[in-house]
Design a protein around this motif. Structure first.
Motif, mmCIF file in Angstrom:
data_model
loop_
_atom_site.group_PDB
_atom_site.id
_atom_site.type_symbol
_atom_site.label_atom_id
_atom_site.label_comp_id
_atom_site.label_asym_id
_atom_site.label_seq_id
_atom_site.Cartn_x
_atom_site.Cartn_y
_atom_site.Cartn_z
ATOM 1 N N ASN A 1 18.351 -55.131 22.245
ATOM 2 C CA ASN A 1 18.754 -54.623 23.474
ATOM 3 C C ASN A 1 18.044 -53.668 23.946
ATOM 4 O OD1 ASN A 1 20.814 -56.613 23.765
ATOM 5 N ND2 ASN A 1 22.393 -55.034 23.036
ATOM 6 N N MET A 2 17.320 -52.632 23.162
ATOM 7 C CA MET A 2 16.550 -51.679 23.670
ATOM 8 C C MET A 2 15.221 -52.145 23.959
ATOM 9 S SD MET A 2 16.983 -48.181 21.527
ATOM 10 C CE MET A 2 17.053 -48.857 19.746
ATOM 11 N N PHE A 3 14.724 -53.103 23.345
ATOM 12 C CA PHE A 3 13.560 -53.730 23.737
ATOM 13 C C PHE A 3 13.655 -54.525 24.879
ATOM 14 C CE2 PHE A 3 10.922 -57.719 23.705
ATOM 15 C CZ PHE A 3 9.628 -57.287 23.366
ATOM 16 N N ILE A 4 14.905 -55.198 25.139
ATOM 17 C CA ILE A 4 14.827 -55.913 26.508
ATOM 18 C C ILE A 4 15.074 -54.964 27.648
ATOM 19 C CG2 ILE A 4 16.582 -57.436 27.669
ATOM 20 C CD1 ILE A 4 16.901 -59.018 25.102
ATOM 21 N N GLN A 5 15.593 -53.797 27.296
ATOM 22 C CA GLN A 5 15.839 -52.676 28.419
ATOM 23 C C GLN A 5 14.432 -52.370 28.876
ATOM 24 O OE1 GLN A 5 18.416 -49.585 27.398
ATOM 25 N NE2 GLN A 5 20.278 -50.839 27.588
ATOM 26 N N LYS A 6 13.485 -52.381 27.920
ATOM 27 C CA LYS A 6 12.177 -51.520 28.194
ATOM 28 C C LYS A 6 11.062 -52.625 28.706
ATOM 29 C CE LYS A 6 11.888 -47.875 24.720
ATOM 30 N NZ LYS A 6 11.465 -47.857 23.186
ATOM 31 N N GLN A 7 11.191 -53.971 28.112
ATOM 32 C CA GLN A 7 10.221 -54.723 28.385
ATOM 33 C C GLN A 7 10.696 -55.769 29.289
ATOM 34 O OE1 GLN A 7 7.344 -54.914 26.527
ATOM 35 N NE2 GLN A 7 7.631 -53.078 25.430
ATOM 36 N N GLY A 8 11.988 -56.129 29.305
ATOM 37 C CA GLY A 8 12.697 -57.366 29.954
ATOM 38 C C GLY A 8 12.896 -58.452 29.091
ATOM 39 N N ARG A 9 13.968 -59.183 29.563
ATOM 40 C CA ARG A 9 14.573 -60.258 28.964
ATOM 41 C C ARG A 9 13.434 -61.365 28.491
ATOM 42 N NH1 ARG A 9 15.127 -63.738 26.429
ATOM 43 N NH2 ARG A 9 16.992 -65.236 26.034
#
Ligand SMILES: Cc1cc2nc3c(=O)[nH]c(=O)nc-3n(C[C@H](O)[C@H](O)[C@H](O)COP(=O)(O)O)c2cc1C
Length: 182
Positions: A67-75
């Motif tokens: 989730n943190m990765f997606i917040q930063k980099q996008g889905r």
């Protein structure tokens, strides 16, 4: 089961029944992994078997990291990882696979891959489904820290009774991948 039937019949299974897999069966499957060839016979593979709460807790950590990765980099950048996590939730067994990487050789990673393939084949032989997972690399440092391991993370494998047959993917023909030189 004939070896060739195991090789061709094994599928990536992404839907599992909740039925637990007996410990002795998991050990039998890991034993097949432990008989893989390895560089300098180094047995560079290590396995951490997660079931029940230990599996749920690891998956929670993976979910938070993702989730943190997606917040930063996008889905889009997360590719198939959220879907793979759902498979890991459903499967009764998740095996984290490590590479002791004693000498820093590429061959050591290849040894671990051979063990993973043996595991997937033996699982199929015993009537279980499996999935070879690379998406745990989205939580590479986090997974090492979570388990307190110095080893390289080589991937994960789910095991369990299949709830649906895996779709047979289109495989390239031999002509596309092999050349014969005389
Ligand atoms: C190194 C490696 C990593 C993989 N990682 C994933 C993964 O993270 N998630 C997933 O759903 N499938 C994963 N797969 C499964 C492949 O998608 C699958 O093997 C391929 O589509 C061929 O299907 P088959 O295994 O049924 O022959 C991985 C396979 C390999 C060999």
């Amino acid at each position: 089961m004939e070896l060739i039937d195991a090789i061709k019949g094994r599928r990536s299974i992404r839907e599992y029944k909740p039925d637990p897999v007996p410990r002795e069966m998991i050990k039998d499957i890991l034993e097949a992994g432990n008989w893989a060839p390895s560089a300098k016979n180094g047995h560079q593979w290590r396995f951490t078997v997660l079931t029940g709460d230990s599996k749920n807790r690891y998956n929670e950590m993976f979910r938070d990291t993702l989730n943190m990765f997606i917040q930063k980099q996008g889905r889009d950048e997360a590719g198939s990882a959220p879907w793979t996590l759902e498979v890991m939730q459903e499967a009764p067994v998740v095996i984290i696979v490590w590479n002791t990487n004693d000498n820093g050789w590429i061959s050591e990673e290849q040894s671990v891959a051979a063990a993973i393939q043996n595991i997937c084949l033996r699982a199929h032989d015993l009537g279980l489904g499996s999935l070879w997972i690379g998406d745990v690399f989205y939580a590479y440092p986090e997974t090492r820290a979570y388990f307190g391991k110095e080893w390289k993370l080589s991937g994960a494998i789910t095991l369990g009774y299949a709830a649906s047959e895996g779709k047979v993917p289109k495989k390239k023909s031999l002509d596309e991948v092999a050349e014969f030189l005389e």
